[in-house]
Design a protein around this motif. Structure first.
Motif, PDB file in Angstrom:
ATOM      1  N   ARG A  98       0.864  -1.055  -0.124  1.00 58.85           N
ATOM      2  CA  ARG A  98      -0.014  -0.163   0.060  1.00 58.85           C
ATOM      3  C   ARG A  98       0.910   1.371  -0.043  1.00 58.85           C
ATOM      4  NH1 ARG A  98      -2.557  -1.098   4.329  1.00 58.85           N
ATOM      5  NH2 ARG A  98      -1.507   0.254   5.438  1.00 58.85           N
ATOM      6  N   LYS A  99       2.005   1.216   0.631  1.00 58.41           N
ATOM      7  CA  LYS A  99       2.885   2.399   0.882  1.00 58.41           C
ATOM      8  C   LYS A  99       3.419   2.653  -0.398  1.00 58.41           C
ATOM      9  CE  LYS A  99       4.074   2.765   5.874  1.00 58.41           C
ATOM     10  NZ  LYS A  99       5.291   2.938   6.673  1.00 58.41           N
ATOM     11  N   GLY A 100       3.917   1.776  -1.131  1.00 61.21           N
ATOM     12  CA  GLY A 100       4.431   1.758  -2.502  1.00 61.21           C
ATOM     13  C   GLY A 100       3.517   2.768  -3.314  1.00 61.21           C
ATOM     14  N   TYR A 101       2.301   2.304  -3.513  1.00 58.49           N
ATOM     15  CA  TYR A 101       1.477   3.130  -4.460  1.00 58.49           C
ATOM     16  C   TYR A 101       1.224   4.499  -3.917  1.00 58.49           C
ATOM     17  CZ  TYR A 101       0.509  -1.189  -6.912  1.00 58.49           C
ATOM     18  OH  TYR A 101       0.299  -2.306  -7.964  1.00 58.49           O
ATOM     19  N   GLU A 102       1.022   4.506  -2.482  1.00 57.99           N
ATOM     20  CA  GLU A 102       0.692   5.569  -1.882  1.00 57.99           C
ATOM     21  C   GLU A 102       1.628   6.937  -1.894  1.00 57.99           C
ATOM     22  OE1 GLU A 102      -2.547   4.252   1.861  1.00 57.99           O
ATOM     23  OE2 GLU A 102      -0.491   4.762   2.204  1.00 57.99           O
ATOM     24  N   PHE A 103       2.983   6.446  -1.924  1.00 55.79           N
ATOM     25  CA  PHE A 103       4.136   7.394  -1.848  1.00 55.79           C
ATOM     26  C   PHE A 103       4.100   7.902  -3.279  1.00 55.79           C
ATOM     27  CE2 PHE A 103       6.858   5.328   1.847  1.00 55.79           C
ATOM     28  CZ  PHE A 103       5.944   5.846   2.761  1.00 55.79           C
ATOM     29  N   LEU A 104       4.127   6.985  -4.363  1.00 52.90           N
ATOM     30  CA  LEU A 104       3.896   7.548  -5.751  1.00 52.90           C
ATOM     31  C   LEU A 104       3.032   8.488  -6.171  1.00 52.90           C
ATOM     32  CD1 LEU A 104       4.614   4.072  -7.641  1.00 52.90           C
ATOM     33  CD2 LEU A 104       6.177   6.059  -7.861  1.00 52.90           C
ATOM     34  N   ARG A 110       3.027   9.326 -12.042  1.00 48.32           N
ATOM     35  CA  ARG A 110       1.797   8.494 -12.606  1.00 48.32           C
ATOM     36  C   ARG A 110       2.557   7.059 -13.065  1.00 48.32           C
ATOM     37  NH1 ARG A 110       2.011  10.085 -17.265  1.00 48.32           N
ATOM     38  NH2 ARG A 110       3.671  11.679 -17.181  1.00 48.32           N
ATOM     39  N   LEU A 111       1.789   6.028 -12.643  1.00 46.69           N
ATOM     40  CA  LEU A 111       2.332   4.638 -12.651  1.00 46.69           C
ATOM     41  C   LEU A 111       1.573   4.118 -13.701  1.00 46.69           C
ATOM     42  CD1 LEU A 111       3.808   2.096 -11.252  1.00 46.69           C
ATOM     43  CD2 LEU A 111       1.722   1.709 -10.009  1.00 46.69           C
ATOM     44  N   ALA A 112       2.510   3.194 -14.388  1.00 44.42           N
ATOM     45  CA  ALA A 112       1.780   2.266 -15.706  1.00 44.42           C
ATOM     46  C   ALA A 112       2.543   1.053 -15.821  1.00 44.42           C
ATOM     47  CB  ALA A 112       1.555   2.919 -16.856  1.00 44.42           C
ATOM     48  N   LEU A 113       2.094   0.104 -15.961  1.00 48.15           N
ATOM     49  CA  LEU A 113       2.521  -1.307 -16.490  1.00 48.15           C
ATOM     50  C   LEU A 113       2.622  -1.533 -17.898  1.00 48.15           C
ATOM     51  CD1 LEU A 113       3.859  -3.940 -15.588  1.00 48.15           C
ATOM     52  CD2 LEU A 113       1.412  -5.177 -15.804  1.00 48.15           C
ATOM     53  N   GLU A 177       6.598   1.620 -15.390  1.00 50.62           N
ATOM     54  CA  GLU A 177       6.627   3.013 -15.805  1.00 50.62           C
ATOM     55  C   GLU A 177       6.251   3.731 -14.726  1.00 50.62           C
ATOM     56  OE1 GLU A 177       4.910   3.936 -19.498  1.00 50.62           O
ATOM     57  OE2 GLU A 177       6.112   2.926 -20.902  1.00 50.62           O
ATOM     58  N   VAL A 178       7.375   5.009 -14.632  1.00 50.07           N
ATOM     59  CA  VAL A 178       6.715   6.221 -13.583  1.00 50.07           C
ATOM     60  C   VAL A 178       6.918   7.364 -14.678  1.00 50.07           C
ATOM     61  CG1 VAL A 178       7.056   7.476 -11.603  1.00 50.07           C
ATOM     62  CG2 VAL A 178       7.493   4.853 -11.640  1.00 50.07           C
ATOM     63  N   TRP A 206      14.616   4.884  -7.260  1.00 49.77           N
ATOM     64  CA  TRP A 206      13.318   4.465  -6.999  1.00 49.77           C
ATOM     65  C   TRP A 206      13.196   3.365  -5.971  1.00 49.77           C
ATOM     66  CZ3 TRP A 206       9.488   7.642  -8.938  1.00 49.77           C
ATOM     67  CH2 TRP A 206       9.942   8.532  -9.958  1.00 49.77           C
ATOM     68  N   LYS A 207      14.163   3.026  -5.341  1.00 47.83           N
ATOM     69  CA  LYS A 207      14.047   1.990  -4.183  1.00 47.83           C
ATOM     70  C   LYS A 207      12.842   2.585  -3.125  1.00 47.83           C
ATOM     71  CE  LYS A 207      16.637   0.341  -0.307  1.00 47.83           C
ATOM     72  NZ  LYS A 207      18.118   0.407   0.602  1.00 47.83           N
ATOM     73  N   LYS A 208      12.999   3.798  -2.616  1.00 45.59           N
ATOM     74  CA  LYS A 208      12.171   4.202  -1.374  1.00 45.59           C
ATOM     75  C   LYS A 208      10.855   4.114  -2.049  1.00 45.59           C
ATOM     76  CE  LYS A 208      12.089   9.060  -2.806  1.00 45.59           C
ATOM     77  NZ  LYS A 208      12.346  10.319  -2.361  1.00 45.59           N
ATOM     78  N   TYR A 209      10.387   3.774  -3.276  1.00 46.34           N
ATOM     79  CA  TYR A 209       8.949   3.783  -3.680  1.00 46.34           C
ATOM     80  C   TYR A 209       8.566   2.164  -3.530  1.00 46.34           C
ATOM     81  CZ  TYR A 209       8.857   8.826  -4.631  1.00 46.34           C
ATOM     82  OH  TYR A 209       8.910  10.154  -4.731  1.00 46.34           O
ATOM     83  N   GLY A 210       9.548   1.299  -3.445  1.00 51.84           N
ATOM     84  CA  GLY A 210       9.177  -0.046  -3.564  1.00 51.84           C
ATOM     85  C   GLY A 210       9.052  -0.552  -4.939  1.00 51.84           C
ATOM     86  N   ALA A 211       9.834   0.023  -5.962  1.00 47.67           N
ATOM     87  CA  ALA A 211       9.617  -0.304  -7.265  1.00 47.67           C
ATOM     88  C   ALA A 211       9.575  -1.571  -7.679  1.00 47.67           C
ATOM     89  CB  ALA A 211      10.604   0.518  -8.209  1.00 47.67           C
TER      90      ALA A 211
END
Length: 281
Positions: A98-104, A110-113, A177-178, A206-211
């Protein structure tokens, strides 16, 4: 000296070596192969059995066997919905996801696969993977990971594998992708209803975001949506795999020798060689 072993003796590139067959057929295949080589034991000195599942070991001759290595492999059975898998995870794992998504989102990213499916894997996509794999291996403030593709030979090997398996529609390259920039990448192989996660890489900044965790979550969601039934997290024990509460399957590397003096000497030299290699490593 005649040493018989399976293909795949490269350092780490071939993660699971051994018989190429379905898991449920390994017992019968090992039985037939062991019988053949037992009847022709004058033509070899040492036989190295690799990737033997625990439930198939009894198909090998019981004498002159020595276990050389135990290699754990981790498999997650995929439910029909991501939420069903998520609900089984520990509180810490759910919080980390949850934190990974919330921090981004908090920082306005903007996150995309991005999923590249064979036979559409191009050189640019593969080069991005090599760059991110190398970047992860050289990160100074993280647990050390080897760059498995630092040589031209190893890169050609993977290129050939992707070309061969890609022609059969079995390759996927997942990229996170970010803001339109690829920050993490992982190669996967799809075989029937199973998907196998191979090597990965990501940009350490991008480690702090749990990429990488976020990428695995996105891969799991993608696999569930497309009806895959199992996700193989690959071999080797670490917390990043155990957090998904997988089933552990132990693969055995076993060395078999014969009664001959020559075979016993060869077996002892193999023991010495492996011990020397461990010291050098």
């Amino acid at each position: 000296m005649c040493k018989v072993q399976f293909f795949g003796t490269d350092p780490s590139l071939t993660e699971v070596r051994g018989l190429v067959c379905k898991a449920e057929h390994q017992r019968d295949a090992l039985c037939a192969l062991a019988r053949h080589f037992s009847e022709n034991d004058n033509s070899w000195d040492v036989f190295k059995w690799s990737g033997v599942r625990s439930d198939a070991i009894d198909q090998l001759p019981h004498d002159k066997l020595r276990t050389e290595r135990l290699l754990p492999d981790y498999i997650v059975d995929l439910p029909d919905r991501w939420q069903d898998l998520q609900s089984t995870l520990s509180n810490n794992t759910r919080k980390s996801i949850r934190k990974g998504y919330e921090f981004l989102e908090r920082d306005g990213h903007r996150l995309a696969l991005r999923v590249t499916e064979s036979p559409n894997v191009d050189d640019e996509t593969l080069h991005r993977f090599f760059r991110l794999h190398q970047a992860r291996s050289s990160a100074a403030d993280m647990r050390q990971h080897r760059d498995n593709f630092h040589t031209a030979q190893s890169r050609r090997f993977l290129d050939d594998v992707i070309g061969a398996m890609g022609s059969r529609g079995q390759v996927r390259i997942f990229e996170l992708e970010v803001n339109g920039e690829v920050v993490a990448s992982r190669i996967a192989f799809g075989l029937g209803q199973d998907i196998y996660l191979y090597f990965s890489g990501f940009e350490p900044s991008w480690k702090k975001y749990g990429a990488m965790t976020t990428l695995v979550v996105e891969i799991i969601k993608w696999a569930i949506e497309r009806g895959f039934s199992t996700l193989n997290l690959s071999t080797g024990k670490d917390q990043s795999k155990l957090r998904w509460l997988p089933t552990e399957i132990v693969l055995h590397d076993i060395v078999q020798s014969t009664e001959s003096v020559r075979s016993q000497l060869v077996a002892r030299s193999e023991l010495w060689r492996r011990g020397a290699l461990k010291v050098l490593a």
